[in-house]
Design a protein around this motif. Structure first.
Motif, mmCIF file in Angstrom:
data_model
loop_
_atom_site.group_PDB
_atom_site.id
_atom_site.type_symbol
_atom_site.label_atom_id
_atom_site.label_comp_id
_atom_site.label_asym_id
_atom_site.label_seq_id
_atom_site.Cartn_x
_atom_site.Cartn_y
_atom_site.Cartn_z
ATOM 1 N N LEU A 19 0.967 -1.269 -0.018
ATOM 2 C CA LEU A 19 0.105 -0.161 0.013
ATOM 3 C C LEU A 19 0.868 1.148 -0.046
ATOM 4 O O LEU A 19 1.777 1.504 1.020
ATOM 5 N N PHE A 20 0.757 2.118 -0.914
ATOM 6 C CA PHE A 20 1.573 3.152 -0.932
ATOM 7 C C PHE A 20 0.778 4.251 -0.407
ATOM 8 O O PHE A 20 -0.405 4.374 -0.300
ATOM 9 N N GLU A 21 1.777 5.268 0.425
ATOM 10 C CA GLU A 21 0.838 6.137 1.345
ATOM 11 C C GLU A 21 -0.022 5.414 2.530
ATOM 12 O O GLU A 21 -0.863 6.065 2.844
ATOM 13 N N GLN A 75 13.566 18.437 -2.778
ATOM 14 C CA GLN A 75 12.430 19.049 -3.448
ATOM 15 C C GLN A 75 10.921 19.040 -2.574
ATOM 16 O O GLN A 75 10.188 19.729 -2.668
ATOM 17 N N HIS A 76 11.011 17.758 -1.903
ATOM 18 C CA HIS A 76 9.634 17.458 -1.235
ATOM 19 C C HIS A 76 10.214 16.456 -0.019
ATOM 20 O O HIS A 76 10.936 15.649 -0.097
ATOM 21 N N MET A 77 9.408 16.890 1.051
ATOM 22 C CA MET A 77 9.614 16.095 2.369
ATOM 23 C C MET A 77 9.131 14.731 2.780
ATOM 24 O O MET A 77 9.193 14.587 3.767
ATOM 25 N N GLU A 78 7.926 14.648 2.040
ATOM 26 C CA GLU A 78 7.159 13.506 2.240
ATOM 27 C C GLU A 78 8.303 12.348 2.259
ATOM 28 O O GLU A 78 9.132 12.064 1.557
ATOM 29 N N PRO A 79 8.144 11.408 3.379
ATOM 30 C CA PRO A 79 9.328 10.421 3.554
ATOM 31 C C PRO A 79 9.515 9.617 2.619
ATOM 32 O O PRO A 79 10.774 8.834 2.506
ATOM 33 N N ASP A 80 8.725 9.283 1.445
ATOM 34 C CA ASP A 80 9.305 8.177 0.439
ATOM 35 C C ASP A 80 10.248 8.898 -0.308
ATOM 36 O O ASP A 80 10.994 8.185 -1.154
ATOM 37 N N HIS A 81 10.540 10.335 -0.134
ATOM 38 C CA HIS A 81 11.581 11.050 -0.935
ATOM 39 C C HIS A 81 12.710 11.355 0.265
ATOM 40 O O HIS A 81 13.903 11.578 -0.345
ATOM 41 N N SER A 82 12.194 11.637 1.316
ATOM 42 C CA SER A 82 13.176 12.647 1.988
ATOM 43 C C SER A 82 13.823 11.440 3.324
ATOM 44 O O SER A 82 14.748 11.893 4.244
ATOM 45 N N VAL A 143 1.574 20.793 -4.008
ATOM 46 C CA VAL A 143 1.784 19.376 -5.018
ATOM 47 C C VAL A 143 2.949 18.556 -4.512
ATOM 48 O O VAL A 143 3.963 18.620 -5.081
ATOM 49 N N HIS A 144 2.806 18.029 -3.461
ATOM 50 C CA HIS A 144 1.566 17.944 -2.837
ATOM 51 C C HIS A 144 1.664 18.275 -1.314
ATOM 52 O O HIS A 144 0.573 18.052 -0.558
ATOM 53 N N TRP A 145 2.669 18.885 -0.928
ATOM 54 C CA TRP A 145 2.937 19.309 0.296
ATOM 55 C C TRP A 145 3.287 20.689 0.134
ATOM 56 O O TRP A 145 3.717 21.189 -0.994
ATOM 57 N N ALA A 162 9.162 16.828 -8.989
ATOM 58 C CA ALA A 162 8.715 16.409 -7.821
ATOM 59 C C ALA A 162 7.667 15.324 -7.763
ATOM 60 O O ALA A 162 7.684 14.491 -8.736
ATOM 61 N N ASP A 163 6.519 15.390 -7.145
ATOM 62 C CA ASP A 163 5.485 14.346 -7.417
ATOM 63 C C ASP A 163 4.848 14.695 -8.619
ATOM 64 O O ASP A 163 4.179 13.455 -8.976
ATOM 65 N N ALA A 164 4.770 15.793 -9.067
ATOM 66 C CA ALA A 164 3.801 15.993 -10.321
ATOM 67 C C ALA A 164 4.207 14.966 -11.545
ATOM 68 O O ALA A 164 5.658 14.815 -11.760
ATOM 69 N N LEU A 214 9.287 12.324 -9.487
ATOM 70 C CA LEU A 214 9.847 11.468 -8.496
ATOM 71 C C LEU A 214 9.469 10.113 -8.506
ATOM 72 O O LEU A 214 9.733 9.398 -7.343
ATOM 73 N N HIS A 215 8.380 9.910 -9.286
ATOM 74 C CA HIS A 215 7.788 8.493 -9.654
ATOM 75 C C HIS A 215 7.651 8.203 -10.668
ATOM 76 O O HIS A 215 7.081 9.156 -11.770
ATOM 77 N N GLY A 216 7.791 6.871 -11.297
ATOM 78 C CA GLY A 216 7.612 6.722 -12.820
ATOM 79 C C GLY A 216 8.551 7.094 -13.559
ATOM 80 O O GLY A 216 9.507 7.819 -13.234
HETATM 81 FE FE1 FEO Z 1 4.215 13.496 -1.835
HETATM 82 FE FE2 FEO Z 1 6.013 10.904 -3.586
HETATM 83 O O1 FEO Z 1 5.540 11.972 -2.069
#
Ligand code: FEO
Length: 384
Positions: A19-21, A75-82, A143-145, A162-164, A214-216
């Motif tokens: 499960l992502f997020e 660029q983004h602090m959500e833990p999947d990246h930071s 987008v999105h924090w 970033a996530d976009a 950051l994904h894909g």
């Molecule tokens: Fe908003 Fe891929 O983290």
């Protein structure tokens, strides 16, 4: 892996995640992208999920050989990246951390350190020279924090977004971009259409040759297509003509009505997605509601309220600012049917919904009269 001659991929694939997020099914895994921009100075773009720190550092070492990075751009602090910022900071004690002020505040909250002695704070229009090339930064709040920045490599025309423009799925997932990019966008960023539109307006002024999310996958071919999808999603415009039939059914009677309207629409040449909300991937059903211009909702009353999965589905729509769609309602109840009224009420905060005049009430099980009404509803939903 090369993105260009001087931008190398150093991210990782996660094929273990379920499960992502903590909520989105990702049967084909996820990628946490990170890039090394190699010039007179070297910048690493973002870190990766906590479980892949050593693999990421190993990828960086392989990419850089005997050189060391000068900057980590967060660029983004959500833990999947930071999650591995601290690991990087320990591995490369001379490197500087580049991020927005808000990101450094979040680092203090997440890690207990904000790198005050070795940081560069950037904001809208800031730039960073790597030698022959210049990086400029765009803020992309929500987008999105709120702390998000994006980075434009002026020399190569690369937007690190970033996530976009990301999608679910590991990089080797054998699937087209669109469906999983839509499910990802609507699920994660869907609420922030206004902010995404503002970002697209800024990005539209840049000579973008490629997008590195950051994904894909990194995107180079047919950029107008990807930008047009984002413009539709951010603007809450239907992406294509078609009908989502979303239903719940306890003993199969509401399902029969849902299947009947789906068949009637298909017979009229309409593209249809039929989703049992108790069994399907809820995020895929939500994405379909945003994809198509019409939605049929069919459900029962339960405990004097909406059946739970329909209640949840509508809440996902309202949370994400669902609007500008045609809606039709089918309710079923054995003694005090109220589902249609409850669905209308639950959708009240959604703007510019156009409810079909034909509203269908089933009392326990569909009858010949019900199927006539379903035919009339199919006509109404396909009339021009
Ligand atoms: Fe908003 Fe891929 O983290």
């Amino acid at each position: 892996m090369k993105i260009t001659d001087s931008v190398l991929y150093v991210g990782v694939n996660d094929r273990e995640i379920d499960l992502f997020e903590g909520q989105y099914l990702v049967p084909k895994g996820m990628s946490y992208n990170s890039y090394a921009i190699i010039d007179e100075k070297i910048a690493i773009m973002d870190s990766v999920d906590a479980r892949f720190g050593e693999e990421w550092l190993s990828n960086i070492r392989l990419a850089l050989g005997d050189r060391a990075p000068d900057y980590l751009i967060v660029q983004h602090m959500e833990p999947d990246h930071s999650a591995n910022v601290t690991l990087f900071a320990q591995a490369y004690p001379d490197a500087l951390i580049v991020a927005s002020q808000k990101a450094f505040t979040m680092m203090k909250n997440f890690f207990g350190v904000d790198y005050a002695e070795r940081r560069i704070i950037v904001g809208e229009g800031s730039s960073l020279s790597l030698g022959r090339r210049n990086l400029t930064f765009l803020t992309a709040p929500m987008v999105h924090w709120p702390e998000v920045i994006m980075t434009f490599d002026e020399t190569e025309g690369l937007l690190f977004s970033a996530d976009a423009f990301g999608k679910f799925g590991a990089l080797d997932a054998d699937e087209p971009w669109l469906d999983e990019a839509r499910r990802y966008y609507i699920g994660i960023v869907g609420k922030y259409g206004a902010q995404v539109s503002a970002l697209l307006a800024k990005a539209g002024k840049l000579p973008i040759r490629g997008i590195c999310p950051l994904h894909g996958p990194a995107l180079f071919e047919d950029l107008p297509f990807y930008l047009s999808r984002y413009a539709a999603w951010a603007g809450y415009e239907p992406e294509e003509e078609g009908v989502l039939v979303a239903y719940t059914s306890i003993y199969g009677n509401t399902r029969r009505a849902a299947e009947a309207i789906a068949e009637a629409l298909l017979a009229r040449g309409v593209k249809v997605s039929l989703r049992d909300l108790a069994r399907c991937d809820m995020a895929a059903a939500v994405a379909d509601a945003f994809r198509f211009d019409r939605t049929v909702l069919a459900t029962t009353t339960y405990n004097n309220a909406l059946f739970p999965h329909m209640n949840e589905f509508i809440r996902h729509l309202t949370e994400r600012g669902f609007k500008r769609r045609r809606i039709a309602l089918i309710e079923n109840g054995s003694w005090a049917p109220a589902a249609a009224k409850l669905m209308r009420e639950a959708l009240m905060e959604c703007k510019e919904l156009d409810f079909a005049e034909t509203q269908i009430r089933i009392l326990s099980a569909p009858t010949a009269e019900t199927f006539l009404a379903i035919s009339a509803l199919a006509d109404e939903l396909t009339e021009r």
